[in-house]
Scaffold this motif. Structure first.
Motif, PDB file in Angstrom:
ATOM      1  N   PRO A   1      -8.088  -3.955  -5.071  1.00  0.00           N
ATOM      2  CA  PRO A   1      -8.283  -4.996  -4.057  1.00  0.00           C
ATOM      3  C   PRO A   1      -7.427  -4.689  -2.824  1.00  0.00           C
ATOM      4  CG  PRO A   1      -6.943  -5.819  -5.857  1.00  0.00           C
ATOM      5  CD  PRO A   1      -7.421  -4.453  -6.247  1.00  0.00           C
ATOM      6  N   ALA A   2      -7.904  -5.141  -1.699  1.00  0.00           N
ATOM      7  CA  ALA A   2      -7.162  -4.922  -0.457  1.00  0.00           C
ATOM      8  C   ALA A   2      -5.816  -5.635  -0.559  1.00  0.00           C
ATOM      9  CB  ALA A   2      -7.959  -5.462   0.724  1.00  0.00           C
ATOM     10  N   PRO A   3      -4.779  -4.999  -0.027  1.00  0.00           N
ATOM     11  CA  PRO A   3      -3.466  -5.653  -0.127  1.00  0.00           C
ATOM     12  C   PRO A   3      -3.480  -6.995   0.612  1.00  0.00           C
ATOM     13  CG  PRO A   3      -3.352  -3.695   1.274  1.00  0.00           C
ATOM     14  CD  PRO A   3      -4.721  -3.752   0.678  1.00  0.00           C
ATOM     15  N   ALA A   4      -2.877  -7.953  -0.024  1.00  0.00           N
ATOM     16  CA  ALA A   4      -2.845  -9.298   0.558  1.00  0.00           C
ATOM     17  C   ALA A   4      -1.904  -9.317   1.756  1.00  0.00           C
ATOM     18  CB  ALA A   4      -2.385 -10.304  -0.485  1.00  0.00           C
ATOM     19  N   GLU A   5      -2.252 -10.136   2.716  1.00  0.00           N
ATOM     20  CA  GLU A   5      -1.409 -10.268   3.906  1.00  0.00           C
ATOM     21  C   GLU A   5      -0.113 -10.956   3.497  1.00  0.00           C
ATOM     22  OE1 GLU A   5      -1.816 -12.747   7.933  1.00  0.00           O
ATOM     23  OE2 GLU A   5      -3.515 -11.432   7.472  1.00  0.00           O
ATOM     24  N   PRO A   6       1.014 -10.417   3.944  1.00  0.00           N
ATOM     25  CA  PRO A   6       2.279 -11.039   3.529  1.00  0.00           C
ATOM     26  C   PRO A   6       2.366 -12.473   4.057  1.00  0.00           C
ATOM     27  CG  PRO A   6       2.661  -9.388   5.229  1.00  0.00           C
ATOM     28  CD  PRO A   6       1.211  -9.310   4.850  1.00  0.00           C
ATOM     29  N   PRO A   7       3.006 -13.325   3.301  1.00  0.00           N
ATOM     30  CA  PRO A   7       3.112 -14.722   3.747  1.00  0.00           C
ATOM     31  C   PRO A   7       3.987 -14.806   5.010  1.00  0.00           C
ATOM     32  CG  PRO A   7       4.468 -14.355   1.811  1.00  0.00           C
ATOM     33  CD  PRO A   7       3.689 -13.099   2.047  1.00  0.00           C
ATOM     34  N   PRO A   8       3.749 -15.793   5.822  1.00  0.00           N
ATOM     35  CA  PRO A   8       4.570 -15.924   7.039  1.00  0.00           C
ATOM     36  C   PRO A   8       6.031 -16.205   6.657  1.00  0.00           C
ATOM     37  CG  PRO A   8       3.173 -17.858   6.740  1.00  0.00           C
ATOM     38  CD  PRO A   8       2.776 -16.861   5.696  1.00  0.00           C
ATOM     39  N   PRO A   9       6.961 -15.746   7.476  1.00  0.00           N
ATOM     40  CA  PRO A   9       8.375 -15.970   7.146  1.00  0.00           C
ATOM     41  C   PRO A   9       8.707 -17.466   7.144  1.00  0.00           C
ATOM     42  CG  PRO A   9       8.154 -14.971   9.326  1.00  0.00           C
ATOM     43  CD  PRO A   9       6.795 -15.030   8.721  1.00  0.00           C
TER      44      PRO A   9
END
Length: 140
Positions: free
Chosen positions: A116-124
């Motif tokens: 699966p495509a890497p998930a977008e990192p959560p916002p800081p």
């Protein structure tokens, strides 16, 4: 449970139906291979080896003198090794084709699923954003 209902439960199981379909398709595929060998491959082999016809290769066992296998069989027992050669070639072709089909099926079944495509990192976090803003304002 009656015998009829037990048989019905057995007959409609997926494995039995799959087996029946496989046998029917296998029979039809065998006819295709038989035609391929008899109508395409054996004439080419015959042409290469000077017009020999494997179907008329036999050894008379009853001492008859016949020129064709049909005549020899009418006259008595024969060892029809030419027919055996043709059937052996049929078997080898069919076995090779089935081997290649199973090899492809196994390759398709064992192919790994795409990652699966890497998930977008959560916002800081909000405090991190605030600290960065303070840092940036102090640099000015």
């Amino acid at each position: 449970m009656s015998v009829l209902s037990e048989f019905k439960a057995f007959a409609v199981k997926g494995n039995v139906v799959d087996l029946a379909v496989g046998v029917i398709i296998g029979g039809a595929f065998g006819k295709i291979v038989e035609s391929l060998v008899g109508d395409v491959i054996m004439p080419i082999v015959s042409k290469i080896f000077g017009g020999l016809d494997f179907s008329n290769y036999f050894i008379p066992l009853a001492g008859q003198t016949a020129t064709t296998l049909v005549e020899a069989k009418k006259a008595g027992a024969v060892l029809a090794y030419g027919s055996f050669i043709t059937v052996a070639i049929n078997f080898m072709i069919l076995a090779f084709i089935i081997f290649m089909m199973i090899k492809q099926i196994n390759r398709l079944q064992s192919a790994p699923a795409p990652a699966p495509a890497p998930a977008e990192p959560p916002p800081p976090a909000e405090d991190i954003v605030l600290l960065r803003e303070i840092r940036d304002s102090l640099k000015r």
